[in-house]
Motif scaffolding. Sequence first.
Motif, PDB file in Angstrom:
ATOM      1  N   LEU A 140      -6.614   8.106  -4.520  1.00  0.00           N
ATOM      2  CA  LEU A 140      -7.701   7.623  -5.369  1.00  0.00           C
ATOM      3  C   LEU A 140      -8.047   8.742  -6.345  1.00  0.00           C
ATOM      4  O   LEU A 140      -8.427   9.843  -5.929  1.00  0.00           O
ATOM      5  CB  LEU A 140      -8.933   7.272  -4.532  1.00  0.00           C
ATOM      6  N   ILE A 141      -7.902   8.476  -7.650  1.00  0.00           N
ATOM      7  CA  ILE A 141      -8.165   9.481  -8.666  1.00  0.00           C
ATOM      8  C   ILE A 141      -9.297   9.008  -9.578  1.00  0.00           C
ATOM      9  O   ILE A 141      -9.210   7.934 -10.183  1.00  0.00           O
ATOM     10  CB  ILE A 141      -6.902   9.762  -9.516  1.00  0.00           C
ATOM     11  N   ILE A 177       0.816  -1.210   0.000  1.00  0.00           N
ATOM     12  CA  ILE A 177       0.000   0.000   0.000  1.00  0.00           C
ATOM     13  C   ILE A 177       0.854   1.266   0.000  1.00  0.00           C
ATOM     14  O   ILE A 177       0.384   2.345  -0.321  1.00  0.00           O
ATOM     15  CB  ILE A 177      -0.966   0.004   1.200  1.00  0.00           C
ATOM     16  N   GLU A 178       2.135   1.134   0.327  1.00  0.00           N
ATOM     17  CA  GLU A 178       2.989   2.315   0.428  1.00  0.00           C
ATOM     18  C   GLU A 178       2.981   3.114  -0.870  1.00  0.00           C
ATOM     19  O   GLU A 178       3.348   2.618  -1.929  1.00  0.00           O
ATOM     20  CB  GLU A 178       4.420   1.901   0.770  1.00  0.00           C
ATOM     21  N   ASN A 179       2.506   4.366  -0.775  1.00  0.00           N
ATOM     22  CA  ASN A 179       2.466   5.272  -1.922  1.00  0.00           C
ATOM     23  C   ASN A 179       1.815   4.638  -3.149  1.00  0.00           C
ATOM     24  O   ASN A 179       2.385   4.590  -4.221  1.00  0.00           O
ATOM     25  CB  ASN A 179       3.872   5.780  -2.250  1.00  0.00           C
ATOM     26  N   THR A 180       0.588   4.161  -2.959  1.00  0.00           N
ATOM     27  CA  THR A 180      -0.167   3.538  -4.045  1.00  0.00           C
ATOM     28  C   THR A 180      -1.198   4.518  -4.591  1.00  0.00           C
ATOM     29  O   THR A 180      -1.869   5.211  -3.839  1.00  0.00           O
ATOM     30  CB  THR A 180      -0.873   2.257  -3.550  1.00  0.00           C
ATOM     31  N   THR A 181      -1.322   4.552  -5.914  1.00  0.00           N
ATOM     32  CA  THR A 181      -2.313   5.376  -6.585  1.00  0.00           C
ATOM     33  C   THR A 181      -3.224   4.475  -7.411  1.00  0.00           C
ATOM     34  O   THR A 181      -2.747   3.662  -8.202  1.00  0.00           O
ATOM     35  CB  THR A 181      -1.621   6.402  -7.516  1.00  0.00           C
ATOM     36  N   LEU A 182      -4.535   4.616  -7.204  1.00  0.00           N
ATOM     37  CA  LEU A 182      -5.541   3.900  -7.992  1.00  0.00           C
ATOM     38  C   LEU A 182      -6.268   4.928  -8.850  1.00  0.00           C
ATOM     39  O   LEU A 182      -6.790   5.923  -8.327  1.00  0.00           O
ATOM     40  CB  LEU A 182      -6.535   3.179  -7.097  1.00  0.00           C
ATOM     41  N   ILE A 183      -6.299   4.689 -10.177  1.00  0.00           N
ATOM     42  CA  ILE A 183      -6.889   5.657 -11.107  1.00  0.00           C
ATOM     43  C   ILE A 183      -7.982   5.001 -11.939  1.00  0.00           C
ATOM     44  O   ILE A 183      -7.726   4.017 -12.645  1.00  0.00           O
ATOM     45  CB  ILE A 183      -5.812   6.230 -12.059  1.00  0.00           C
ATOM     46  N   ASN A 184      -9.200   5.522 -11.834  1.00  0.00           N
ATOM     47  CA  ASN A 184     -10.307   5.161 -12.711  1.00  0.00           C
ATOM     48  C   ASN A 184     -10.499   3.647 -12.864  1.00  0.00           C
ATOM     49  O   ASN A 184     -10.468   3.101 -13.962  1.00  0.00           O
ATOM     50  CB  ASN A 184     -10.118   5.823 -14.084  1.00  0.00           C
TER      51      ASN A 184
END
Length: 194
Positions: free
Chosen positions: A57-58, A24-31
């Motif tokens: 979360l983007i 989870i460290e510095n995770t980005t979830l996009i669309n």
Amino acid sequence: NNIIKGGFVSNTAGDAIWLGGNFIENTTLINISVVNTGSGFNDLRLIQSEVNNNLILIDMPHIGKYLFDTLGFKLTVINTQFGEIKFLQSVSGTGTNLTADIQILNNSAFVNSSSNVGLNKSANITLYGIGNREFANPAILQDNIPCPVGVCYNFTSLDSQTVIFNVTGWTEYKVGEYFIPIDFCPYTLSIPNK
């Protein structure tokens, strides 16, 4: 740093998106679209072994049931059209609809902290596209009344195209016209009978 972009998660027999440990460290979830998650499971589940990890979360179309472990993590939610909420402290807790619990709309940021008290943390709010809306005295509004001193602090002018401000806890915030609420009127109005 992990970036997961795009995709469709459907008809799972377990948690739809499960992030744990150091992943989870510095995770980005996009669309990422999540639908028909198995009964008793979560659209988004975060379990970690360390504090101070970040999740962004983007433009997530919908996240229903969610579980954030008690250690928490720093969460940023971004709607690329309207703005972002960046929590400054770790958030935690569970809920039945993350999309309803955290909303960023046109000139509005809302977190339902009564549904999940683990979301009631200080945050920086960025609202896009504010600009000059012809307010004579622009102010940060908390539930449609001027935000009390010490609860909100603006980093930018309130008529900037992009407005950034800080809040100490959660409800709904937006930029609007400053006014003084009337709680008491010292005058009595008398209308003679005809």
